[in-house]
Scaffold this motif. Structure first.
Motif, PDB file in Angstrom:
ATOM      1  N   ASN A 164       0.831  -1.212   0.000  1.00  0.00           N
ATOM      2  CA  ASN A 164       0.000   0.000   0.000  1.00  0.00           C
ATOM      3  C   ASN A 164       0.862   1.259   0.000  1.00  0.00           C
ATOM      4  O   ASN A 164       0.537   2.248  -0.668  1.00  0.00           O
ATOM      5  N   TYR A 165       1.960   1.211   0.749  1.00  0.00           N
ATOM      6  CA  TYR A 165       2.858   2.368   0.796  1.00  0.00           C
ATOM      7  C   TYR A 165       3.399   2.687  -0.594  1.00  0.00           C
ATOM      8  O   TYR A 165       3.368   3.843  -1.040  1.00  0.00           O
ATOM      9  N   TRP A 166       3.903   1.665  -1.285  1.00  0.00           N
ATOM     10  CA  TRP A 166       4.521   1.903  -2.586  1.00  0.00           C
ATOM     11  C   TRP A 166       3.487   2.240  -3.654  1.00  0.00           C
ATOM     12  O   TRP A 166       3.764   3.016  -4.580  1.00  0.00           O
ATOM     13  N   GLN A 167       2.299   1.671  -3.546  1.00  0.00           N
ATOM     14  CA  GLN A 167       1.244   2.044  -4.490  1.00  0.00           C
ATOM     15  C   GLN A 167       0.851   3.507  -4.311  1.00  0.00           C
ATOM     16  O   GLN A 167       0.645   4.234  -5.292  1.00  0.00           O
TER      17      GLN A 167
ATOM     18  N   MET B  39      11.217   8.284   0.497  1.00  0.00           N
ATOM     19  CA  MET B  39      11.261   6.834   0.378  1.00  0.00           C
ATOM     20  C   MET B  39      11.961   6.145   1.543  1.00  0.00           C
ATOM     21  O   MET B  39      12.015   4.918   1.580  1.00  0.00           O
ATOM     22  N   VAL B  40      12.505   6.915   2.487  1.00  0.00           N
ATOM     23  CA  VAL B  40      13.368   6.318   3.506  1.00  0.00           C
ATOM     24  C   VAL B  40      12.658   5.199   4.261  1.00  0.00           C
ATOM     25  O   VAL B  40      13.140   4.072   4.346  1.00  0.00           O
ATOM     26  N   GLY B  41      11.490   5.510   4.825  1.00  0.00           N
ATOM     27  CA  GLY B  41      10.759   4.492   5.574  1.00  0.00           C
ATOM     28  C   GLY B  41      10.331   3.336   4.698  1.00  0.00           C
ATOM     29  O   GLY B  41      10.418   2.168   5.094  1.00  0.00           O
TER      30      GLY B  41
ATOM     31  N   MET C 275      13.182  -3.510   2.207  1.00  0.00           N
ATOM     32  CA  MET C 275      14.341  -4.373   2.423  1.00  0.00           C
ATOM     33  C   MET C 275      13.993  -5.517   3.369  1.00  0.00           C
ATOM     34  O   MET C 275      14.367  -6.680   3.131  1.00  0.00           O
ATOM     35  N   ASP C 276      13.256  -5.216   4.429  1.00  0.00           N
ATOM     36  CA  ASP C 276      12.853  -6.266   5.370  1.00  0.00           C
ATOM     37  C   ASP C 276      12.014  -7.337   4.676  1.00  0.00           C
ATOM     38  O   ASP C 276      12.213  -8.540   4.891  1.00  0.00           O
TER      39      ASP C 276
ATOM     40  N   ILE D 218      19.540   6.057  -0.781  1.00  0.00           N
ATOM     41  CA  ILE D 218      19.074   7.337  -1.309  1.00  0.00           C
ATOM     42  C   ILE D 218      20.200   8.070  -2.025  1.00  0.00           C
ATOM     43  O   ILE D 218      20.028   8.585  -3.137  1.00  0.00           O
ATOM     44  N   SER D 219      21.374   8.127  -1.390  1.00  0.00           N
ATOM     45  CA  SER D 219      22.495   8.845  -2.000  1.00  0.00           C
ATOM     46  C   SER D 219      22.941   8.170  -3.295  1.00  0.00           C
ATOM     47  O   SER D 219      23.300   8.841  -4.268  1.00  0.00           O
TER      48      SER D 219
END
Length: 231
Positions: free
Chosen positions: A8-11, A93-95, A101-102, A199-200
């Motif tokens: 849901n976050y990425w959508q 996108m950090v969170g 990744m998890d 990110i970097s």
């Protein structure tokens, strides 16, 4: 955060990205078109009208120049827009990257219930790719050029995550002098992964892409001038 929440976050992230993309597409596309028309005008005044050609040939060259610059100007503008919009969204996108990744690592490790089982690096990479592809399929980023660009961007994210994941593991292996990975080494490496580095890395890649776009812009805009000068 469970997998459905991560999905849901990425959508939502890509839906919000579309809003910014549409606005920037119009602005950057308009600027690119204006630059193309300026290039056509300069070419006309410097070479086409000054050439000792027949009228129909001059008009033919002018129409060709209009088509060339009218196409490539907006194309470079659209590319610049997509890169700029993606760069602006990276910090948000950090969170999501941490949770992604998890999820991906959990998917990889689910294939190895034996904690002490050695895992070759190549096999681990294949499992990570498969886990990432499955997640990408569940995002349903299909149909149309915008979704294609979103999918391309997400594949770049997955690629960076995979390299960071594998490189951290390999660094741990080098310290221990092992030839294979085991589950404890993997989990230890994952805990040390920092999404800020992701990110970097992505930001650097965006800057490189934007630089390449500028170089291609110089080439496509300068090529007609060079050809007329050479002739």
């Amino acid at each position: 955060m469970d997998k459905s929440q991560v999905l849901n976050y990425w959508q939502k992230f890509f839906a919000d990205l579309l809003i910014g993309t549409v606005t920037n597409l119009f602005l950057f596309g308009a600027v690119g078109f204006a630059a193309g028309m300026l290039g056509t005008y300069c070419l006309k005044e410097i070479y086409i009208w000054e050439a000792d050609w027949s009228g129909w040939l001059q008009w033919g060259m002018l129409i060709t120049a209009l088509f060339w610059y009218g196409l490539w100007g907006p194309v470079h503008g659209v590319i610049a827009s997509l890169i700029q919009t993606a760069r602006g969204k990276l910090r948000q996108m950090v969170g999501g990257l941490h949770d992604l990744m998890d999820i991906l690592v959990s998917g990889v490790l689910s294939h190895y219930p034996d904690v002490n089982k050695s895992i070759p690096r190549e096999e681990l990479a294949r499992k990570f790719d498969a886990s990432g592809k499955k997640f990408l399929d569940e995002l349903k980023l299909k149909g149309g050029p915008i979704n294609w660009m979103k999918g391309l961007f997400f594949r770049a994210v997955l690629k960076v995550l995979k390299f960071i994941f594998l490189d951290d593991v390999m660094e741990e292996l080098n310290k221990k002098g092992k030839d294979h990975l085991d589950r404890a080494d993997i989990e230890s490496a994952v805990r040390r992964v920092g999404v800020e580095f992701v990110i970097s890395t992505l930001t650097d890649q965006m800057l490189i892409l934007q630089g390449l776009n500028v170089l291609l812009l110089a080439f496509t805009f300068g090529l007609p001038f060079f050809l007329f000068w050479y002739i």
